[in-house]
Motif scaffolding. Structure first.
Motif, PDB file in Angstrom:
ATOM      1  N   SER A  84       1.117  -3.084   5.978  1.00  0.00           N
ATOM      2  CA  SER A  84      -0.006  -2.210   6.330  1.00  0.00           C
ATOM      3  C   SER A  84      -1.277  -3.001   6.619  1.00  0.00           C
ATOM      4  O   SER A  84      -2.228  -2.444   7.130  1.00  0.00           O
ATOM      5  CB  SER A  84      -0.259  -1.204   5.218  1.00  0.00           C
ATOM      6  N   ASP A  96       1.731  -7.604   2.966  1.00  0.00           N
ATOM      7  CA  ASP A  96       1.907  -6.164   3.169  1.00  0.00           C
ATOM      8  C   ASP A  96       1.873  -5.809   4.652  1.00  0.00           C
ATOM      9  O   ASP A  96       0.992  -6.257   5.380  1.00  0.00           O
ATOM     10  CB  ASP A  96       0.756  -5.455   2.424  1.00  0.00           C
ATOM     11  N   GLN A 144      -6.838   0.283   5.036  1.00  0.00           N
ATOM     12  CA  GLN A 144      -6.081   0.411   3.779  1.00  0.00           C
ATOM     13  C   GLN A 144      -6.909   1.139   2.727  1.00  0.00           C
ATOM     14  O   GLN A 144      -6.402   2.006   2.003  1.00  0.00           O
ATOM     15  CB  GLN A 144      -5.711  -0.986   3.269  1.00  0.00           C
ATOM     16  N   PRO A 149      -2.668  -6.072  -4.511  1.00  0.00           N
ATOM     17  CA  PRO A 149      -2.666  -6.154  -3.026  1.00  0.00           C
ATOM     18  C   PRO A 149      -2.214  -7.554  -2.578  1.00  0.00           C
ATOM     19  O   PRO A 149      -2.551  -8.537  -3.207  1.00  0.00           O
ATOM     20  CB  PRO A 149      -4.137  -5.931  -2.661  1.00  0.00           C
ATOM     21  N   LEU A 198      -8.198  -5.548   0.129  1.00  0.00           N
ATOM     22  CA  LEU A 198      -7.767  -4.484   1.048  1.00  0.00           C
ATOM     23  C   LEU A 198      -8.717  -4.420   2.234  1.00  0.00           C
ATOM     24  O   LEU A 198      -9.929  -4.578   2.062  1.00  0.00           O
ATOM     25  CB  LEU A 198      -7.765  -3.139   0.325  1.00  0.00           C
ATOM     26  N   ARG A 256      -6.919   4.802   3.427  1.00  0.00           N
ATOM     27  CA  ARG A 256      -5.650   5.438   3.061  1.00  0.00           C
ATOM     28  C   ARG A 256      -5.537   5.601   1.548  1.00  0.00           C
ATOM     29  O   ARG A 256      -5.099   6.634   1.043  1.00  0.00           O
ATOM     30  CB  ARG A 256      -4.467   4.598   3.567  1.00  0.00           C
ATOM     31  N   LEU A 264       0.825  -1.203   0.000  1.00  0.00           N
ATOM     32  CA  LEU A 264       0.000   0.000   0.000  1.00  0.00           C
ATOM     33  C   LEU A 264       0.861   1.256   0.000  1.00  0.00           C
ATOM     34  O   LEU A 264       0.543   2.253  -0.656  1.00  0.00           O
ATOM     35  CB  LEU A 264      -0.905  -0.022   1.234  1.00  0.00           C
TER      36      LEU A 264
END
Lengths: 397, 436
Positions: free
Chosen positions: A248, A246, A107, A242, A103, A110, A82
Motif C-alpha cells: 500500500s 507494504d 495510508q 509499518p 505512513l 485509510r 496496512l
C-alpha cells in the motif's frame, strides 16, 4: 625450407589448480573482509534492532509489555501491512500504531477512516508533525519537545492517576478538541492525549514518547501501569509495525509504467534479459588474445624538405626561394652554354655566354638570373615561369 | 568456457512460452533450468582442449610478397570427438591487412584418437622474423550450446627474406660481365686485366700481343689473351642509422639499399669476386665474411632479413674502423648510406681518407623521386615554395656528392628502383677500368 617441430606439452591456459593458486590470496582476503563486515554489523546493530517490536527482547523492544498483557488475558498480534491493520480494527480491539510517521498520506487517511468507524481503541506512539494532523485532526505536534523524561499526570484520567509519574516526556501536543483528556503536561502542553471517538465506545490515545513500551524502561516510574491500562482495555491488541515493504506504500493513485504492462510482457522481458546476458557472454569470449607486434618507424624521407617549404611559405621567404630557384637554373644552364659549373654563379661568365647563345639582351637575362628578389608571391610565381621558359629556350636553340 | 550463440537464441525463444503461458518465476525456471542443464551436459561432453597434442611443420622462410604454409597437426587423445574452431595467431603483419581473420581461423573436426592437419597460409607484409603466437582452440559440445576453450603455445618462426626485386636486372648485368670477362677474350693488356691464356694467332689480332717466347717454343705464332682481374674483395657496408629509416615511396631507404646490395652481391659472386657484408650504425648489426661464391647470396639474404633501421646517428668513425678491420686487403668498399649534408659532412668526410688510402670507395644513396617531383611543381604559391625547397635540397645533395667525388669516391645517387642497376653498372665500370 621445411622442418618439423617435436610434440610436447603445449597448453598455455592455466589449469583449475593454477587459477586457484593465483586467485587464492584475493579470495581469502575477500572472505576475511566479508566476515569482518558481518561481525561488525552484528556487533554494532544492537541499538535500533527490533525497536518497538513485541517479539524483540532487546532494550528497545517491547516483548516485556506483550508478556504482561498476555498474562492479563490480552492477546497480541503483530501486523506489518496496512491492509491487515485496517482489517483488524474492531470494537474489541486495541490498534497500536508503532511508528505512525512511517505512513504516507494516503495510508494515514485509510487508517483514519478504518479506526474512526471501528469503535475500538487506537494508540498512536509518538506521532510527529507528518502524521498527527491526518490521523488525529484537532491535535498538532509542538515543534519543541519537553525537557524532562519523567512527567507527572496532573489530570483526572483514571489510568493516569493510577499510574502516577511516567516517562512520557517527548513530543508535546496542542489540542483544540473540546472533550479531549490531556495528561502529563509540561509547560501547559500535554504528552498524552485521549480523544473520545465520534461514535460508540471508540477512542484514540496519543502518547508523546515510546519510552513506556520499551523493555528496559517498563519497570521505571509508572510506565508498566500506564502501558497496561492503555493497551489492556480491549481483549485483543493488534500491534501494527509499518514497513516499507507494504504494497500500500506504492498505492498512491498514479500507477507506474510497470503496473500498466501486462505481466506476460514483464516476465517475457526478464527472459529476454537472460538471453541478452547469455549473448553477451557468447560475444565477450574472444578466440585468443590480441597479438602485439613491434612496428617499424614510418618517416617519409621527404619530410624535412616539405617542412622547409612550409617554413618558406610561413615566413614569406621569397628572397631565399628565388635564390634557390635561380641557382638551380643557373647550374643547369651553364653546361648548356659552355660555362663550367664552378663558374655558373658568376654573372660575368654566364651572362655573356647566354646572351651570345640566345642572341638576347644581357640586361634582361641579368635581372632574371641575378636580379633582386620578387616583391610578392605573384612575382615569385612569374619569376619561376620565366626561368622555366628561359631554360626551354636554351635547350631548344 | 562460454555459451554459444545457439544457447542465447534458445533463451531468446524461451521468451515466448514465458510471456504467453506462464508469466511467473515458474515459467522462467521452466525455460532456464533445462537450458542450463543442457549447457552443463554440453560442457561435460565437449572434447577436452588442454590435453590436445599440437605440432607444427612447414616453411621456415619465405620471400617478402610470397606465401608461406605452416601446418598444424592436432592430435585428439581423448575418447570424445573434437569439433572445434581454431585460431592460429601470428603477428598482424603476417597477413595482408583485412585478411588476417579469415586466414588465421579454421574449423576442425578430429574423431577420437585421431589426428588432423590445418594449414595456415601466411603472406607477410614486412621483412623480418615472424613468430607464432598462441593457438587457441574452442571445442563445442554435441549440442553446440557450450564450449571449452584453451590456448596452446606451439613455437614456430618464419623468416621473411628481402624480396630481391632487382633479380630481373641480373641477366643483363651478367651479359655485360661476360663481355668483360675472359670468355670474350681481350687482347689488349691494360690495367685491371690479368693473363688468361695463350692461343694461336689469327690474322687480325694485334701484333703487339704476340708472345714471342711462347712462339719460339711452339711451331705456331701464339698470342696472349687477357681477362679482367678476378678474386677481388668487395665489402658491402649497409648504414642502418636513422637516415636509413626514411621512407621513399612506401619502403624504407634501407630496403632499397638492401635490394641494390643483393644485386651487387649476386653479380660480384658470379664474377669471381669475394663479397663480404657488414651492417652498422653504432655497432655491427650483421656481418657476412669469407663465404664461398655459391654460399654468399643465401647468407647475405639471411642476415638481411631481420635488419631494421635504428633511430640513432651513425658512428662513421666506428664504421670506418670496423670496415678496415673487416677488409684487411685492398677492396672495393661499397657504402650504402644517404647523401644528407649533415651526416656526410660531419661524420663521413673527416674519416673518408682512411678508407680511400687503401681501398676503392663507392657511395650509393637512394634519392627521393618525390623531391624531384616537388622541384618541378609550378603554378601556385605553395607549389613554388615547394619547388624552391626541393631545389635547395637537390643542390645540397649535389654539393655533398661533389665533395665525396673530390675525395676520389665514386657516387651513385638514384631513385629506389634504379639504384640496383645503377650500382651494378658502377661496379662493372670500375671492374672494366681495373680499379678494383
Amino acid at each position: 625450407m621445411t622442418a618439423e617441430a617435436t610434440p610436447s606439452h603445449t597448453s598455455a591456459s592455466p589449469t583449475a589448480r593454477q587459477l586457484w593458486g593465483h586467485a587464492r590470496g584475493v579470495v581469502i582476503a575477500f572472505v576475511i573482509l566479508l566476515t569482518a563486515a558481518v561481525v561488525i554489523a552484528v556487533v554494532r546493530s544492537g541499538a535500533e534492532h527490533g525497536r518497538l517490536d513485541p517479539r524483540s527482547a532487546d532494550g528497545n523492544g517491547s516483548r516485556a509489555i506483550e508478556q504482561l498483557l498476555d498474562d492479563n488475558g490480552v492477546s497480541t498480534r503483530v501486523v506489518t501491512t496496512l491492509d491487515e491493520a485496517t482489517a483488524a480494527a474492531a470494537p474489541d480491539t486495541t490498534l497500536l500504531i508503532a511508528v505512525p510517521d512511517l505512513l504516507n498520506e494516503p495510508q494515514q487517511r485509510r487508517l483514519r477512516t478504518a479506526t474512526t468507524a471501528s469503535g475500538g481503541r487506537t494508540v498512536l506512539v509518538a506521532p510527529g508533525a507528518p502524521s498527527v494532523g491526518t490521523l488525529v485532526p484537532g491535535v498538532t505536534a509542538d515543534p519543541a519537545p519537553s525537557f524532562d523524561s519523567a512527567l507527572a499526570p496532573r489530570c483526572d484520567l483514571p489510568a493516569a492517576r493510577r499510574a502516577g509519574t511516567a516517562d512520557l516526556g517527548g513530543i508535546r501536543y496542542q489540542v483544540t478538541v473540546r472533550d479531549a483528556d490531556t495528561c502529563y503536561p509540561e509547560s501547559g502542553l500535554p504528552g498524552l492525549v485521549l480523544l473520545p471517538g465520534a461514535e460508540g465506545d471508540g477512542d484514540t490515545v496519543v502518547i508523546g514518547a515510546p519510552d513506556i513500551l520499551y523493555n528496559d524502561r517498563l519497570d521505571e516510574q509508572g510506565n508498566a501501569s500506564l502501558a497496561l491500562q492503555l493497551l489492556g482495555s480491549r481483549p485483543h491488541l493488534v500491534w501494527y509495525l509499518p514497513s516499507l515493504a507494504d504494497d500500500s506504500v506504492r498505492d498512491t493513485g498514479d500507477r507506474s509504467f510497470f503496473d500498466l504492462l501486462p505481466s506476460g510482457w514483464l516476465w517475457g522481458g526478464l527472459q529476454l534479459f537472460v538471453a541478452a546476458l547469455i549473448a553477451a557472454l557468447w560475444r565477450a569470449r574472444r578466440l585468443g588474445p590480441l597479438v602485439p607486434e613491434k612496428l617499424p618507424v614510418a618517416i617519409r624521407a621527404s619530410e624535412t624538405v616539405e617542412g622547409r617549404a612550409r617554413l618558406y611559405r610561413k615566413a614569406d621567404a621569397r628572397d631565399r626561394a628565388a635564390a634557390a630557384l635561380r641557382s638551380t637554373t643557373r647550374t643547369r644552364l651553364a653546361p648548356l652554354v659552355g660555362v663550367p659549373v664552378s663558374r655558373a654563379h658568376a654573372p660575368e661568365a654566364l651572362i655573356p655566354a647566354l646572351s651570345a647563345h640566345l642572341h638576347g639582351d644581357g640586361r634582361t637575362l641579368h635581372t632574371l638570373l641575378f636580379g633582386p628578389p620578387p616583391g610578392d608571391d605573384k612575382a615569385l610565381i612569374a619569376l619561376t615561369d620565366r626561368l622555366d621558359a628561359l631554360e626551354r629556350e636554351v635547350r631548344r636553340s | 568456457m562460454a555459451p554459444t550463440g545457439r544457447a542465447a537464441l534458445l533463451a531468446a525463444l524461451g521468451t515466448l512460452p514465458v510471456g504467453i503461458w506462464e508469466p511467473s518465476w515458474t515459467g522462467i525456471l521452466a525455460v532456464n533450468a533445462p537450458l542450463a542443464l543442457a549447457c552443463a551436459c554440453d560442457y561435460t561432453l565437449a572434447a577436452p582442449v588442454r590435453r590436445l597434442g599440437l605440432t607444427r611443420s612447414g616453411d621456415t622462410s619465405t620471400r617478402l610478397g610470397e606465401t608461406a604454409e605452416v601446418t598444424l597437426t592436432v592430435t585428439n587423445p581423448s575418447r570424445r570427438p573434437l569439433r572445434a574452431r581454431l585460431r592460429d595467431a601470428w603477428p598482424p603483419s603476417s597477413w595482408l591487412p583485412g585478411s588476417e581473420v579469415a586466414a588465421s581461423r579454421h574449423r576442425l573436426a578430429v574423431p577420437a584418437g585421431e589426428r588432423r592437419r590445418v594449414t595456415t597460409l601466411l603472406r607477410p607484409t614486412r621483412r623480418g622474423d615472424r613468430q607464432a603466437d598462441r593457438v587457441t582452440i574452442r571445442s563445442y559440445g554435441p549440442l553446440g550450446l557450450f564450449t571449452r576453450q584453451a590456448g596452446h603455445r606451439v613455437p614456430w618462426t618464419v623468416r621473411v627474406l628481402p624480396p630481391f626485386t632487382s633479380r630481373k636486372h641480373l641477366p643483363s648485368k651478367l651479359a655485360r660481365l661476360r663481355e668483360l670477362d675472359g670468355r670474350t677474350s681481350v687482347l689488349t693488356r691494360g690495367e685491371g686485366t690479368e693473363f688468361d691464356s695463350l692461343r694461336e694467332y689469327i690474322p687480325g689480332d694485334d701484333t703487339r700481343s704476340i708472345d714471342w717466347r711462347a712462339t719460339a717454343r711452339q711451331s705456331a705464332v701464339a698470342v696472349r689473351t687477357w681477362r679482367p682481374e678476378r678474386d677481388r674483395h668487395i665489402l658491402l657496408v649497409l648504414d642502418t642509422g636513422r637516415t636509413s629509416a626514411g621512407r621513399v615511396g612506401d619502403i624504407p631507404r634501407l630496403d632499397a639499399s638492401m635490394d641494390a646490395a643483393l644485386l651487387l652481391a649476386a653479380l660480384a659472386s658470379r664474377a669471381g669476386d669475394r663479397v663480404d657484408l657488414m651492417a652498422y650504425d653504432r655497432r655491427v648489426r650483421a656481418l657476412v665474411q669469407g663465404r664461398s661464391a655459391g654460399d654468399v647470396l643465401p647468407s647475405v639474404v639471411n642476415v638481411m632479413a631481420p635488419l631494421e633501421p635504428e633511430l640513432v646517428e651513425t658512428d662513421f668513425r666506428g664504421l670506418t674502423a670496423t670496415a678496415l678491420r673487416t677488409a684487411p686487403r685492398r677492396s672495393l668498399i661499397v657504402l650504402l648510406t644517404s647523401l644528407d649534408a649533415a651526416p656526410v659532412e660531419e661524420g663521413l668526410l673527416p674519416v673518408l681518407s682512411r678508407l680511400t688510402q687503401r681501398h676503392t670507395v663507392l657511395v650509393a644513396s637512394v634519392s627521393d623521386p618525390h623531391i624531384a617531383r616537388m622541384a618541378t611543381a609550378r603554378g601556385t604559391t605553395d607549389a613554388v615554395y615547394e619547388a624552391a625547397a626541393a631545389a635547395q635540397a637537390q643542390s645540397e645533395r649535389h654539393r655533398t656528392a661533389g665533395q665525396l667525388r673530390r675525395h676520389g669516391v665514386t657516387v651513385v645517387d638514384a631513385p629506389p628502383e634504379e639504384l640496383a642497376p645503377a650500382l651494378a653498372d658502377a661496379y662493372l665500370a670500375l671492374k672494366a677500368a681495373g680499379r678494383l
